[in-house]
Write an enzyme that holds these catalytic residues in place. Structure first.
Site, PDB file in Angstrom:
ATOM      1  CG  HIS A   5     -20.864 -14.160 -11.521  1.00  0.00           C
ATOM      2  ND1 HIS A   5     -22.021 -14.562 -10.728  1.00  0.00           N
ATOM      3  CD2 HIS A   5     -21.214 -12.901 -11.726  1.00  0.00           C
ATOM      4  CE1 HIS A   5     -22.770 -13.678 -10.810  1.00  0.00           C
ATOM      5  NE2 HIS A   5     -22.341 -12.372 -11.640  1.00  0.00           N
ATOM      6  CB  CYS A  23     -22.756 -10.591  -8.705  1.00  0.00           C
ATOM      7  SG  CYS A  23     -23.029  -9.480  -9.749  1.00  0.00           S
ATOM      8  N   GLY A  78     -27.546 -13.117  -9.146  1.00  0.00           N
ATOM      9  CA  GLY A  78     -28.828 -12.905  -9.604  1.00  0.00           C
ATOM     10  C   GLY A  78     -29.257 -11.604  -9.726  1.00  0.00           C
ATOM     11  CD  GLU A  94     -20.955 -17.615  -9.321  1.00  0.00           C
ATOM     12  OE1 GLU A  94     -19.942 -17.349  -8.802  1.00  0.00           O
ATOM     13  OE2 GLU A  94     -22.055 -16.936  -9.610  1.00  0.00           O
TER      14      GLU A  94
END
Ligand code: GLN
Length: 194
Positions: free
Chosen positions: A168, A77, A46, A170
């Site tokens: 990432h 990240c 984010g 995910e």
């Protein structure tokens, strides 16, 4: 075993999705008190500055204390930036749970986001990795293992129960990195029972 995902800002849902596909119990952590209900915490990607501001100093202080006790953290990240001991061109750090220094936005701007395949030690040599304004690791402290590299940069590392990645996992369907982290958590829980 219940895994928390820091739910202040960022790719929270995506981590929850990966964890529920594996079949573990999850909790979205938005308040400091909720940290006592989990055995590990994932800090999502984010915007690291936004996440730290929304959480505030009390949150960071609690995370620092948990880190000292060997609590398992996985930062992706922005989450990696929050866990790092140093951030290039910035004074101080946030949680400082892993002895690395990172350079923010090192992989380029949002428009330069890309997906590639990397080899991660002990995990697999064909791991899909999505990079979005990703930080690179510029310094690895003693006791930190580099687990993956991309283009000459370390992009995944581990120190004890703390795991970080520039990219990432995910955002892909591959669950191997989450499973690797859950293994760390399981081992720690077993040691606690001994
Ligand atoms: N560049 C962002 C930061 O500094 C991280 C980007 C991401 O998490 N995808 O927090």
């Amino acid at each position: 075993m219940r895994i928390g995902v820091l739910g202040l800002q960022g790719a929270v849902r995506e981590h929850l999705r990966s964890l529920s596909r594996i079949g573990v119990d999850t909790l979205v952590v938005k308040r400091v008190e909720e940290l006592s209900e989990i055995s590990a915490l994932i800090l999502p990607g984010g915007e690291s500055t936004a996440i730290s501001l929304i959480g505030g100093e009390a949150f960071l202080e609690r995370l620092r204390n948990l880190a000292k006790s060997g609590f398992p953290f996985f930062g992706t990240c922005a989450g990696m930036i929050l866990l790092a001991r140093g951030v290039d061109e910035q004074e101080g750090s946030y949680v400082g749970a892993i002895d690395i220094t990172v350079a923010r936005n090192a992989s380029g701007r949002q428009v330069h986001s890309f997906e590639t395949v990397i080899a991660a030690e002990g995990i697999g040599d064909d791991i899909p990795a999505v990079f979005i304004r990703a930080p690179y690791i510029t310094r690895l402290g003693q006791g930190v293992s580099a687990l993956a590299q991309y283009d000459g940069h370390v992009v995944m590392a581990r120190q004890g129960n703390v795991l970080v990645s520039s990219f990432h996992p995910e955002l892909t369907d591959d669950l191997r990195i989450h499973e690797y982290f859950l293994n760390i958590v399981e081992k720690r829980n077993q040691e606690d029972l001994k």
